[in-house]
Structure formats: C-alpha cells, structure tokens
Design an enzyme around this catalytic site. Structure first.
Site, PDB file in Angstrom:
ATOM      1  N   GLU A 143       0.678  -1.133   0.201  1.00  0.00           N
ATOM      2  CA  GLU A 143      -0.447  -0.574  -0.065  1.00  0.00           C
ATOM      3  C   GLU A 143       0.861   0.980   0.118  1.00  0.00           C
ATOM      4  O   GLU A 143       1.651   1.658   0.677  1.00  0.00           O
ATOM      5  CB  GLU A 143      -0.866  -0.021   0.965  1.00  0.00           C
ATOM      6  CG  GLU A 143      -1.562   1.128   1.121  1.00  0.00           C
ATOM      7  CD  GLU A 143      -2.681   1.202   2.430  1.00  0.00           C
ATOM      8  OE1 GLU A 143      -3.603   2.230   2.383  1.00  0.00           O
ATOM      9  OE2 GLU A 143      -2.381   0.718   3.694  1.00  0.00           O
ATOM     10  N   GLU A 149       1.522  11.108   5.601  1.00  0.00           N
ATOM     11  CA  GLU A 149       1.166  10.042   6.811  1.00  0.00           C
ATOM     12  C   GLU A 149       2.435   8.903   6.727  1.00  0.00           C
ATOM     13  O   GLU A 149       2.765   8.292   7.219  1.00  0.00           O
ATOM     14  CB  GLU A 149      -0.556   8.791   6.165  1.00  0.00           C
ATOM     15  CG  GLU A 149      -1.227   9.835   6.931  1.00  0.00           C
ATOM     16  CD  GLU A 149      -2.623   8.666   6.583  1.00  0.00           C
ATOM     17  OE1 GLU A 149      -2.931   7.933   6.149  1.00  0.00           O
ATOM     18  OE2 GLU A 149      -3.424   8.793   5.694  1.00  0.00           O
ATOM     19  N   GLU A 237     -12.814   1.305   2.602  1.00  0.00           N
ATOM     20  CA  GLU A 237     -12.357   2.016   3.955  1.00  0.00           C
ATOM     21  C   GLU A 237     -12.291   3.736   4.142  1.00  0.00           C
ATOM     22  O   GLU A 237     -11.752   4.307   4.241  1.00  0.00           O
ATOM     23  CB  GLU A 237     -10.605   1.997   3.667  1.00  0.00           C
ATOM     24  CG  GLU A 237      -9.854   2.094   5.247  1.00  0.00           C
ATOM     25  CD  GLU A 237      -8.044   1.565   5.096  1.00  0.00           C
ATOM     26  OE1 GLU A 237      -7.805   1.105   5.602  1.00  0.00           O
ATOM     27  OE2 GLU A 237      -7.899   2.122   3.951  1.00  0.00           O
TER      28      GLU A 237
END
Length: 273
Positions: A143, A149, A237
């Site tokens: 991912e 992040e 998500e």
C-alpha cells in the site's frame, strides 16, 4: 459483479459481531480485519463469519513504529517481519487471500538514516515476508500511503518500483483511492501502470468519507477495473472527520455516521457498476 467488504478497524472499538450485523444489513459479502494476530480469537471469528454468512476478505496490517519494516534498527526489522508472518498465518487461518503491507510505519515522515538505506531495508524485509506468504498461498499487497502519513512509498509508481525490486512471485499492489486522490495525477493511468500487480482496492472519497460524498469521480476507475477483469474485493475504508485515522473510535459526531457511510458507500459503488 464484485464482492464488497469494509475494513473493520474504521468502526473503532465496537465488537466484530456488531460490525458484521451492519455489513450484512447493507449487502456486503466480506469484512477486512485488522492485523492483530495476538488479539484475534480465530475460532470465535470463524463462528461469527459463518453465522453472518460473511468472508474475511483480507487482513489490514497495522504498522506501528515497533513494526517498521524499513527501520535502521535490526531488532525492530526482525520484529516487523515476524509480525507480517504472523499476520500471514492469521490470513490463512481465516481464508483471507490478501494481507496489506506498508513498507514503513504509519506516521514516519522522514528517514532515521537516509532514504536509500531504509528503502533497501524495506526491500529485504518484504522479500523475506513475501517468500513466506508465497509458501502459505497468501498475497501481500503493498500500500502506498500519502505524503502526510509516511515518506517511503507514496504513490503507485514507487509501489511498482518497490515490488519489482523485491521480485517475489505473488507480491502485489493495492490501489487506495483516498491516498491516490492526493498523490496521483490520473487514477486510471496509475492503475493501468500497475495492472499486472493489482491485488486489492480500497475505496474512500477525497474527504476520506464514504464514496459519493466528496469530489472523487469513481466511474472511470470502476470502468477500468471491469475492463481489466479485476476479480478482487472492493473494500471500503471510509472514516469520520478525524485528524488521526486511529481515533475513529473516539469520534463524537453523529451517532449513526457509520451506518450512513456503510450504506452510502456500497450504494454508490453498485450504481456505478
């Protein structure tokens, strides 16, 4: 045409049974579980999945600083690889085909040493884990998280380079449309570039809310997935408006927001399909 699931950690601390009830209610076929092998009761989980006629679509790895596959600390890297292997075992026990892997920990915005060294560390770590996953029949899906992040693999071009460098058969890439809305100039062109490795898809709008509530045009992506005969799950998500994604359980907004988002996501996707 597609099977739909949602990743369960987005619902905070509620029980798995409550999550399965919600997913069943709105027509989902699966659930993606958090990669916490030491806290998941496999037999109890199997019973609940059977009771609600649901599948475990995938395992979402949780990559904390203690599970940093790129770390300059040898012991941390060893611990991270062992964590991935245990998560592979969990996936196999629950008949989940896919385990999501982030090459460095979430929240790490700069290297401890330098990018080249930590990239190399991550490649070696994922290679060891991927060889184990291959033996167990589980696909690891890399991912790419957005630049806010993590710092190491932020877009699908880098994910492709990473997977090709690891070079283990069966290692794949995940397309997460929320992160892609920040990092990719063209979602469809980026997916085409990694199409032979595409193993999993995560859906959230550009606001990270349910699909259809923001500005992302999911139509071209769905058309491309159909054109490419994508066989995997479409996994939601979405999150409420929180600065820290792991703080979803503490969200104090509308009490029924998870019901609304769960319903909204699958209805929007089915309309497009």
């Amino acid at each position: 045409m597609y099977k739909y699931s949602a990743t369960q950690w987005i619902f905070g601390n509620e029980s798995l049974e409550e999550s399965l009830k919600r997913l069943k209610k709105y027509g989902y076929q699966g659930v993606e579980l958090a990669g916490e092998p030491d806290s998941i009761d496999v037999e109890e989980t199997k019973e609940l999945l059977k009771q609600y006629e649901m599948e475990c679509s995938s395992i979402c790895g949780i990559y904390t600083p203690e599970r940093d596959l790129s770390s300059s600390n040898v012991e941390i890297r060893k611990n991270a690889v062992e964590y991935v292997k245990k998560s592979v075992d969990l996936a196999k026990a629950l008949n989940a085909a896919t385990l999501i892997v982030v090459p460095t920990c979430v929240g790490k915005l700069a290297p401890e040493t330098n990018l080249e060294e930590e990239w190399h560390n991550a490649v070696l770590s994922v290679e060891e884990a991927a060889l184990y996953a291959k033996e167990q029949g589980i696909t690891l899906a890399i991912e790419a998280l957005n630049r806010y992040e993590t710092y190491l693999v932020n877009n699908l071009t880098l994910a492709l380079r990473f997977v090709e460098e690891v070079n283990v058969e069966g290692l794949g890439i995940m397309a997460d449309l929320f992160h892609m809305s920040i990092e990719e100039r063209s979602m469809t062109e980026s997916i085409k570039k990694i199409s032979r490795f595409l193993a999993h898809v995560h859906i959230a709008d550009n606001t990270r809310e349910a699909a259809g509530l923001g500005q992302t045009d999911f139509g071209p992506v769905i058309s491309l997935l159909k054109e490419q005969d994508y066989k995997g799950y479409i996994t939601m998500e979405f999150l409420p408006p929180v600065s820290n994604p792991y703080a979803a359980s503490a969200f104090q907004g509308e009490s029924n927001i998870f019901d609304e988002f769960t319903k909204q996501s699958i209805e929007h996707m089915k309309e497009l399909v």
